[in-house]
Design an enzyme around this catalytic site. Structure first.
Site, mmCIF file in Angstrom:
data_model
loop_
_atom_site.group_PDB
_atom_site.id
_atom_site.type_symbol
_atom_site.label_atom_id
_atom_site.label_comp_id
_atom_site.label_asym_id
_atom_site.label_seq_id
_atom_site.Cartn_x
_atom_site.Cartn_y
_atom_site.Cartn_z
ATOM 1 C CB SER A 108 -0.879 -0.005 1.247
ATOM 2 O OG SER A 108 -1.410 1.274 1.510
ATOM 3 C CB SER A 109 0.416 4.617 -1.458
ATOM 4 O OG SER A 109 -0.884 4.881 -0.969
ATOM 5 C CB CYS A 110 -0.416 3.818 4.066
ATOM 6 S SG CYS A 110 -0.453 2.078 4.504
ATOM 7 C CE1 TYR A 137 -3.525 -2.932 5.375
ATOM 8 C CE2 TYR A 137 -2.736 -0.853 4.459
ATOM 9 C CZ TYR A 137 -3.266 -2.119 4.285
ATOM 10 O OH TYR A 137 -3.513 -2.583 3.015
ATOM 11 C CE LYS A 141 -1.053 -4.731 3.042
ATOM 12 N NZ LYS A 141 -1.251 -5.993 2.314
ATOM 13 C CG HIS A 180 -9.928 2.643 1.624
ATOM 14 N ND1 HIS A 180 -10.017 1.280 1.435
ATOM 15 C CD2 HIS A 180 -8.777 2.855 2.312
ATOM 16 C CE1 HIS A 180 -8.958 0.697 1.985
ATOM 17 N NE2 HIS A 180 -8.196 1.621 2.523
#
Length: 308
Positions: A108-110, A137, A141, A180
Site C-alpha cells: 500500500s502507498s501508506c 497497517y 505492509k 476508504h
C-alpha cells in the site's frame, strides 16, 4: 507463467484479488486455486502449511489483507497489525517451503513516510515517521516487503513487492465505518440522493490530495509484473496524477447525480497531506494505466447500484 501453471490468489473475494482473478481468466489462465477465508484462515499457520503442501502452487498473488479507511485503521489498530502480519508471514513462509516459483506481495502507498517528498519514489521507504492513523497497517505492509526481500536474500526466492496507490472499483467495500474515502463518498452521496438530504458532510478540510487507480488496471499491472519483473526492489503502481478530496467529492457528487450541498468538517482528521506515487519505474517497463477517474467512478457506481 504458463496458461496451465497452478496459480493461487490469496484474497480472491476482495476487490484486488477479484480483479486479478477476472483478468487471469480473461487471459486464458486455467489452473487457478482459490479459498474463501472460511475455507482457509490465513492467520492459522498449520492450516496454511497444509494447504500449500496439498496444492503446491507455482505462482502466488498475495492480495489478502485486512483493510479500511482512516476510522477503521485508527480504531482497530491491534487487529490491523496482527492480522496482516500473521497472514503475510504464513503465506510467504509456506511459499518458500513448497518451492513456489514466484510470489507477488501487494502492499500500500501508506508505507511511505507522512512527510516524504512528492511524488513518492520507491527509495523513500523507511526514511521518516509514518502517518499515525494507519501506522500499524503500514508497519505490517513494510514487514511484508522485508519478508520478500529477506527470503530472496537468504534462500533465493523470486518474491516481488508491488505498492498500489489508493484503489477503487468493482467489488469495493462500502461499509459505513470501515470503507476508504472514495467508496465512502459514493455511498454517502447515494444515500443523500435517495433521502433528498439537503447536504452531505465530508470528513476533513477537503485540501489533502489523493491519487486513485481503478482496480482492474492494477490487476493488469500485477499480471504484467508477474510475467516481466524479477527484481528485489518494490514497484509503485498508480496513475502519476492526483486531485484534492474536495475535487474528488465534487466528481462523485456529479456521477451519483446528487444535487444538494457539500460541507467539509475540518474538525475530523485529514490524514497525510499528499500521497502521489512516482510511477516512472513502472512506466519505464512499458506499462501505463488505462482508466480515467470519471470513467472508473461511473463503473464503480454501477457496481454499487447492482450490489448494494
Amino acid at each position: 507463467m504458463e496458461k496451465e501453471s497452478k496459480i493461487y490468489i490469496a484474497g480472491h473475494r476482495g476487490m484486488v484479488g477479484g480483479a486479478i482473478l477476472r483478468h487471469l481468466k480473461e487471459q486464458g489462465y486455467s489452473n487457478i486455486v482459490v479459498k474463501t477465508s472460511k475455507e482457509l484462515d490465513l492467520r492459522n499457520q498449520a492450516a496454511v502449511n497444509d494447504f500449500f503442501d496439498a496444492e503446491k502452487p507455482e505462482y502466488v498473488f498475495l492480495a489478502a489483507a485486512k483493510v479500511g479507511g482512516i476510522l477503521a485503521n485508527n480504531t482497530y489498530r491491534a487487529e490491523f497489525i496482527y492480522d496482516n502480519l500473521i497472514m503475510e508471514a504464513n503465506v510467504i513462509h509456506a511459499s518458500y517451503c513448497v518451492g513456489v516459483k514466484k510470489l507477488m506481495f501487494l502492499g500500500s502507498s501508506c508505507i511511505y513516510p507522512k512527510m516524504a517528498p512528492q511524488p513518492l519514489k520507491e527509495e523513500y521507504l523507511l526514511t521518516g515517521p509514518l502517518e499515525y492513523t494507519n501506522e500499524p497497517y503500514a508497519i505490517a505492509k513494510i514487514t511484508g516487503i522485508k519478508l520478500c526481500e529477506s527470503y530472496r536474500d537468504q534462500y533465493g526466492c523470486n518474491f516481488i513487492s508491488v505498492m498500489p496507490t489508493n484503489l477503487y472499483g468493482i467489488g469495493d467495500n462500502y461499509h459505513p465505518q470501515n470503507s476508504h474515502v472514495l467508496p465512502a463518498l459514493i455511498r454517502r452521496f447515494h444515500e443523500a440522493k435517495e433521502s433528498n438530504a439537503s447536504d452531505v458532510t465530508v470528513w476533513g478540510s477537503g485540501s489533502p490530495k489523493r491519487e486513485f487507480l481503478y482496480a482492474d488496471d492494477l490487476a493488469e499491472a500485477c499480471i504484467f509484473l508477474m510475467e516481466k519483473y524479477n527484481e528485489k526492489e518494490l514497484v509503485n503502481v498508480g496513475t502519476g496524477s492526483d486531485l484534492t478530496i474536495k475535487e474528488l467529492a465534487e466528481m462523485v457528487k456529479e456521477v451519483v447525480g446528487y444535487e444538494g450541498g457539500l460541507i467539509f468538517d475540518a474538525s475530523k482528521p485529514d490524514g497525510t497531506p499528499r500521497k502521489l506515487m512516482d510511477v516512472s519505474k513502472l512506466n519505464s517497463f512499458g506499462w501505463k494505466y488505462k482508466t480515467e477517474l470519471k470513467e472508473g467512478l461511473t463503473k464503480a457506481y454501477e457496481d454499487f447500484l447492482k450490489n448494494k
